[in-house]
Design a protein around this motif. Structure first.
Motif, PDB file in Angstrom:
ATOM      1  N   ILE A  48      -7.184  14.515  -8.202  1.00 38.35           N
ATOM      2  CA  ILE A  48      -5.957  14.895  -7.692  1.00 38.35           C
ATOM      3  C   ILE A  48      -6.014  15.366  -6.190  1.00 38.35           C
ATOM      4  O   ILE A  48      -5.244  14.625  -5.422  1.00 38.35           O
ATOM      5  CB  ILE A  48      -5.565  15.942  -8.452  1.00 38.35           C
ATOM      6  N   ASP A  49      -6.961  15.932  -5.663  1.00 36.73           N
ATOM      7  CA  ASP A  49      -7.170  16.294  -4.281  1.00 36.73           C
ATOM      8  C   ASP A  49      -7.371  14.889  -3.353  1.00 36.73           C
ATOM      9  O   ASP A  49      -6.548  14.857  -2.234  1.00 36.73           O
ATOM     10  CB  ASP A  49      -8.362  17.045  -3.970  1.00 36.73           C
ATOM     11  N   ALA A  50      -8.075  13.863  -3.746  1.00 38.00           N
ATOM     12  CA  ALA A  50      -8.113  12.822  -3.049  1.00 38.00           C
ATOM     13  C   ALA A  50      -6.924  11.811  -3.029  1.00 38.00           C
ATOM     14  O   ALA A  50      -6.319  11.344  -2.035  1.00 38.00           O
ATOM     15  CB  ALA A  50      -9.272  11.830  -3.682  1.00 38.00           C
ATOM     16  N   LEU A  51      -5.977  12.234  -4.064  1.00 36.59           N
ATOM     17  CA  LEU A  51      -4.658  11.519  -4.159  1.00 36.59           C
ATOM     18  C   LEU A  51      -3.701  12.085  -3.329  1.00 36.59           C
ATOM     19  O   LEU A  51      -2.943  11.668  -2.384  1.00 36.59           O
ATOM     20  CB  LEU A  51      -4.071  11.689  -5.580  1.00 36.59           C
ATOM     21  N   PRO A  68       0.822  -1.227  -0.031  1.00 35.87           N
ATOM     22  CA  PRO A  68       0.062  -0.004  -0.005  1.00 35.87           C
ATOM     23  C   PRO A  68       0.854   1.182  -0.061  1.00 35.87           C
ATOM     24  O   PRO A  68       0.330   2.345  -0.021  1.00 35.87           O
ATOM     25  CB  PRO A  68      -0.970  -0.111   1.238  1.00 35.87           C
ATOM     26  N   LYS A  69       2.256   1.133   0.074  1.00 36.07           N
ATOM     27  CA  LYS A  69       3.037   2.310   0.252  1.00 36.07           C
ATOM     28  C   LYS A  69       3.511   2.712  -1.211  1.00 36.07           C
ATOM     29  O   LYS A  69       4.170   3.625  -1.318  1.00 36.07           O
ATOM     30  CB  LYS A  69       4.195   2.010   1.124  1.00 36.07           C
ATOM     31  N   VAL A  70       3.333   1.856  -2.390  1.00 38.22           N
ATOM     32  CA  VAL A  70       3.716   2.237  -3.594  1.00 38.22           C
ATOM     33  C   VAL A  70       2.407   2.331  -4.589  1.00 38.22           C
ATOM     34  O   VAL A  70       1.537   1.241  -4.630  1.00 38.22           O
ATOM     35  CB  VAL A  70       4.528   1.145  -4.208  1.00 38.22           C
ATOM     36  N   VAL A  71       2.023   3.487  -4.835  1.00 38.55           N
ATOM     37  CA  VAL A  71       0.794   3.861  -5.736  1.00 38.55           C
ATOM     38  C   VAL A  71       1.036   4.343  -7.257  1.00 38.55           C
ATOM     39  O   VAL A  71       1.930   5.040  -7.531  1.00 38.55           O
ATOM     40  CB  VAL A  71      -0.215   4.778  -4.860  1.00 38.55           C
ATOM     41  N   CYS A  72       0.355   3.448  -7.833  1.00 38.42           N
ATOM     42  CA  CYS A  72       0.405   3.895  -9.490  1.00 38.42           C
ATOM     43  C   CYS A  72      -0.721   4.689  -9.832  1.00 38.42           C
ATOM     44  O   CYS A  72      -1.871   4.250  -9.683  1.00 38.42           O
ATOM     45  CB  CYS A  72       0.406   2.497 -10.387  1.00 38.42           C
ATOM     46  N   VAL A  73      -0.561   5.880 -10.475  1.00 36.88           N
ATOM     47  CA  VAL A  73      -1.342   6.731 -10.940  1.00 36.88           C
ATOM     48  C   VAL A  73      -1.897   6.451 -12.336  1.00 36.88           C
ATOM     49  O   VAL A  73      -0.954   6.894 -13.169  1.00 36.88           O
ATOM     50  CB  VAL A  73      -0.909   8.229 -10.614  1.00 36.88           C
ATOM     51  N   VAL A  74      -2.978   6.346 -12.680  1.00 34.71           N
ATOM     52  CA  VAL A  74      -3.636   6.135 -14.028  1.00 34.71           C
ATOM     53  C   VAL A  74      -4.674   7.034 -14.321  1.00 34.71           C
ATOM     54  O   VAL A  74      -5.537   7.562 -13.418  1.00 34.71           O
ATOM     55  CB  VAL A  74      -4.040   4.594 -14.144  1.00 34.71           C
ATOM     56  N   GLU A  75      -5.084   7.125 -15.552  1.00 36.51           N
ATOM     57  CA  GLU A  75      -6.020   7.995 -15.826  1.00 36.51           C
ATOM     58  C   GLU A  75      -7.478   7.575 -15.910  1.00 36.51           C
ATOM     59  O   GLU A  75      -8.440   8.001 -15.394  1.00 36.51           O
ATOM     60  CB  GLU A  75      -5.781   8.342 -17.383  1.00 36.51           C
ATOM     61  N   GLN A  76      -7.642   6.022 -16.261  1.00 41.13           N
ATOM     62  CA  GLN A  76      -8.922   5.391 -16.255  1.00 41.13           C
ATOM     63  C   GLN A  76      -8.772   4.035 -15.862  1.00 41.13           C
ATOM     64  O   GLN A  76      -7.736   3.469 -15.867  1.00 41.13           O
ATOM     65  CB  GLN A  76      -9.534   5.516 -17.772  1.00 41.13           C
ATOM     66  N   PRO A  77     -10.186   3.616 -15.324  1.00 44.40           N
ATOM     67  CA  PRO A  77      -9.909   2.000 -14.770  1.00 44.40           C
ATOM     68  C   PRO A  77      -9.508   1.092 -16.187  1.00 44.40           C
ATOM     69  O   PRO A  77      -8.651  -0.097 -15.716  1.00 44.40           O
ATOM     70  CB  PRO A  77     -11.245   1.808 -14.349  1.00 44.40           C
ATOM     71  N   ARG A  78      -9.751   1.288 -17.161  1.00 48.02           N
ATOM     72  CA  ARG A  78      -8.992   0.333 -18.190  1.00 48.02           C
ATOM     73  C   ARG A  78      -7.565   0.527 -18.269  1.00 48.02           C
ATOM     74  O   ARG A  78      -6.848  -0.341 -18.676  1.00 48.02           O
ATOM     75  CB  ARG A  78      -9.725   0.585 -19.465  1.00 48.02           C
ATOM     76  N   ASP A  79      -6.852   1.708 -18.106  1.00 48.40           N
ATOM     77  CA  ASP A  79      -5.472   1.683 -18.063  1.00 48.40           C
ATOM     78  C   ASP A  79      -5.001   0.797 -16.912  1.00 48.40           C
ATOM     79  O   ASP A  79      -3.805   0.083 -16.840  1.00 48.40           O
ATOM     80  CB  ASP A  79      -5.021   2.984 -17.520  1.00 48.40           C
TER      81      ASP A  79
END
Length: 199
Positions: free
Chosen positions: A125-128, A80-91
């Motif tokens: 973005i604010d939630a991230l 849970p300490k490594v987060v991958c940021v994507v645009e959409q669920p399909r990504d």
């Protein structure tokens, strides 16, 4: 002149609104629905209704889920300490299919695109940022699409995180494994040269 009645015309019009479906494809789909057994057509309609009433964004990462938390966020084997940021669920689904990432995700639900009227406030973005500050995430992997808008979104988020104690990385780009340089386009070669690594 319209050869169809109102019901068939409406169905064709609805199908035509789907991405990648032109008028001819919409007509073929409408004819298929008309000719198939009633239980198939009703099954399709029911599946659409169920998806629209039960699937929602995960309250943690905004991936699609039928519960409060998605199966990835609730998997104790994930980091849970490594987060991958994507645009959409399909990504996210595309990255998951590689089997190479064992962290968690954050779905932005789009990318910053001023020409389309999409600003940072329309994204998650604010939630991230809250998630990073509250849970002590140590690495953020920027996996937005390699487009002008995707790169701009990644840069915007990176600037917001500049003062946070978090490592920011970007997906590697360049020559796909197993390919030949001769067939690589200019952008792929440029990305590969800029992102070269120690051997």
């Amino acid at each position: 002149m319209n050869p169809y009645g109102p019901a068939m015309t409406r169905l064709i019009d609805e199908f035509e609104m789907l991405p990648g479906i032109g008028r001819k494809s919409a007509e073929r789909l409408a004819h298929f629905i008309l000719m198939c057994p009633p239980e198939k057509a009703v099954g399709l309609a029911d599946a659409i209704r169920i998806v629209k009433t039960t699937v929602r964004p995960c309250s943690n990462c905004y991936n699609l889920t039928e519960g409060e938390i998605c199966h990835i966020c609730s998997d104790s084997r994930r980091d849970p300490k490594v987060v991958c940021v994507v645009e959409q669920p399909r990504d996210l689904i595309s990255l998951e299919s590689s089997g190479a990432f064992q962290g968690v995700y954050h779905v932005l639900q789009g990318r910053i695109s001023p020409l389309e009227g999409v600003g940072p406030e329309q994204l998650t973005i604010d939630a991230l940022l809250r998630r990073i500050r509250q849970t002590g995430i140590r690495e953020v992997v920027m996996a937005t699409n390699p487009t002008l808008e995707g790169d701009g979104t990644a840069l915007f988020i990176s600037n917001l995180l500049a003062d946070e104690p978090v490592k920011i990385t970007r997906l590697a780009r360049g020559i796909p494994s197993g390919s030949v340089l001769e067939f690589a386009n200019r952008d792929m070669l440029a990305d590969a040269l800029r992102g070269r690594q120690s051997f």
